[in-house]
Design a protein around this motif. Structure first.
Motif, PDB file in Angstrom:
ATOM      1  N   LYS A 102      -7.599  -7.749   8.144  1.00 31.93           N
ATOM      2  CA  LYS A 102      -8.303  -8.696   9.554  1.00 31.93           C
ATOM      3  C   LYS A 102      -7.964  -9.174  11.104  1.00 31.93           C
ATOM      4  N   LEU A 103      -7.815  -8.666  12.153  1.00 26.72           N
ATOM      5  CA  LEU A 103      -7.274  -9.117  12.875  1.00 26.72           C
ATOM      6  C   LEU A 103      -8.408 -10.067  13.718  1.00 26.72           C
ATOM      7  N   SER A 104      -8.155 -11.203  13.747  1.00 25.07           N
ATOM      8  CA  SER A 104      -8.529 -12.170  14.861  1.00 25.07           C
ATOM      9  C   SER A 104      -8.065 -12.867  15.622  1.00 25.07           C
ATOM     10  N   GLU A 105      -6.531 -13.013  15.762  1.00 24.46           N
ATOM     11  CA  GLU A 105      -5.545 -13.347  16.627  1.00 24.46           C
ATOM     12  C   GLU A 105      -4.736 -12.714  17.350  1.00 24.46           C
ATOM     13  N   ASN A 106      -4.562 -12.981  18.657  1.00 29.92           N
ATOM     14  CA  ASN A 106      -3.861 -11.907  19.554  1.00 29.92           C
ATOM     15  C   ASN A 106      -2.083 -11.349  19.021  1.00 29.92           C
ATOM     16  N   MET A 107      -2.127 -12.006  18.087  1.00 32.38           N
ATOM     17  CA  MET A 107      -0.587 -12.111  17.686  1.00 32.38           C
ATOM     18  C   MET A 107      -0.727 -11.945  16.218  1.00 32.38           C
ATOM     19  N   ASP A 108      -2.280 -10.860  15.115  1.00 31.00           N
ATOM     20  CA  ASP A 108      -2.488 -10.586  14.206  1.00 31.00           C
ATOM     21  C   ASP A 108      -1.596  -9.415  14.512  1.00 31.00           C
ATOM     22  N   PRO A 109      -2.131  -7.929  15.396  1.00 28.39           N
ATOM     23  CA  PRO A 109      -1.600  -7.207  15.138  1.00 28.39           C
ATOM     24  C   PRO A 109       0.172  -6.592  15.592  1.00 28.39           C
ATOM     25  N   ARG A 111       2.009  -8.818  14.497  1.00 27.49           N
ATOM     26  CA  ARG A 111       2.558  -9.195  13.025  1.00 27.49           C
ATOM     27  C   ARG A 111       2.832  -8.589  12.098  1.00 27.49           C
ATOM     28  N   GLU A 112       1.582  -7.911  11.926  1.00 28.11           N
ATOM     29  CA  GLU A 112       0.963  -6.521  11.134  1.00 28.11           C
ATOM     30  C   GLU A 112       2.111  -5.140  11.724  1.00 28.11           C
ATOM     31  N   GLY A 113       1.825  -5.397  12.742  1.00 32.79           N
ATOM     32  CA  GLY A 113       2.974  -4.194  13.504  1.00 32.79           C
ATOM     33  C   GLY A 113       4.478  -3.975  13.179  1.00 32.79           C
ATOM     34  N   LEU A 114       5.109  -5.185  12.618  1.00 32.66           N
ATOM     35  CA  LEU A 114       6.165  -5.926  12.106  1.00 32.66           C
ATOM     36  C   LEU A 114       5.795  -5.399  11.439  1.00 32.66           C
ATOM     37  N   LYS A 115       5.324  -6.160  10.382  1.00 26.73           N
ATOM     38  CA  LYS A 115       5.607  -5.635   9.181  1.00 26.73           C
ATOM     39  C   LYS A 115       4.925  -4.087   8.460  1.00 26.73           C
ATOM     40  N   HIS A 116       4.920  -3.461   9.525  1.00 26.32           N
ATOM     41  CA  HIS A 116       4.628  -2.375   8.881  1.00 26.32           C
ATOM     42  C   HIS A 116       5.332  -1.768   9.373  1.00 26.32           C
ATOM     43  N   GLU A 117       6.808  -1.070  10.632  1.00 23.71           N
ATOM     44  CA  GLU A 117       7.321  -1.171  10.509  1.00 23.71           C
ATOM     45  C   GLU A 117       8.886  -0.671   9.867  1.00 23.71           C
TER      46      GLU A 117
END
Length: 193
Positions: A102-109, A111-117
């Motif tokens: 669920k991406l709703s704020e500009n920061m969401d991708p 943070r999720e990108g760092l978690k994924h990396e």
């Protein structure tokens, strides 16, 4: 029949060892590499989802950044495929799961990108550990580049979060950051297999 020089020079070298020498990649390592190929394709798919999110937000620079990320992840998968094929290993492509964030704020991708990396780093380390345990030095050497690359990926993702935290709430600063990210271009990896 004359024995090859290696048989005459090295008493530990046997015909049995020569017959088994063609497949030097450990079976567990091969399975993990194949799983990683699919994980890299998923990463590309995930980053294309982030790309779409930022296009919808009107942040073309952020979209560009993730489009380049998607290209990188695709090429990581292709490098691993080529490595397996060069070592006569079968590659099995699996279905790529749909990203379900669920991406709703500009920061969401970001943070999720760092978690994924961080997750991908863990996967690479697991393959490296399996290769080390199997004394699969060829695969360890191949993975050295990916270990270094993952360090860079995590640093880049973390830096992007810091910049967004500093500048993202100010429209002018966000515009400048977006322009900075728009300048990123793709450079294919130069890994010798």
């Amino acid at each position: 029949m004359v024995q090859p020089l290696l048989f005459r020079v090295c008493p530990y070298y046997t015909e049995e060892k020569e017959k088994g020498a063609s497949t030097m990649i450990n079976e567990k390592v091969a399975v993990l590499l194949n799983q990683q190929i699919n994980a890299e394709f998923y990463s590309a798919y995930l980053y294309l989802d982030f790309y779409n999110f930022y296009v919808e937000q009107g942040l073309d620079g952020f979209a560009n950044w993730y489009q380049v990320q998607a290209q990188e992840e695709r090429d990581h998968a292709m490098l691993m495929m080529q490595y397996m094929q060069n070592n006569d290993l079968k590659v099995t492509l699996e279905a790529i799961e749909k990203p379900n964030l669920k991406l709703s704020e500009n920061m969401d991708p970001l943070r999720e990108g760092l978690k994924h990396e961080k997750y991908v780093t863990e996967l690479i380390h697991n393959i490296y550990d399996a290769a080390y345990s199997a004394k699969d030095f060829r695969t360890m050497q191949f993975l050295d580049w990916f270990v270094k690359e993952q360090g860079e990926e995590e640093t880049n993702a973390n830096d992007l979060i810091k910049k967004m935290e500093l500048f993202g709430s100010d429209p002018k600063s966000l515009y400048m950051l977006d322009n900075e990210l728009a300048a990123r271009t793709y450079a294919a990896p130069s890994l010798v297999l």
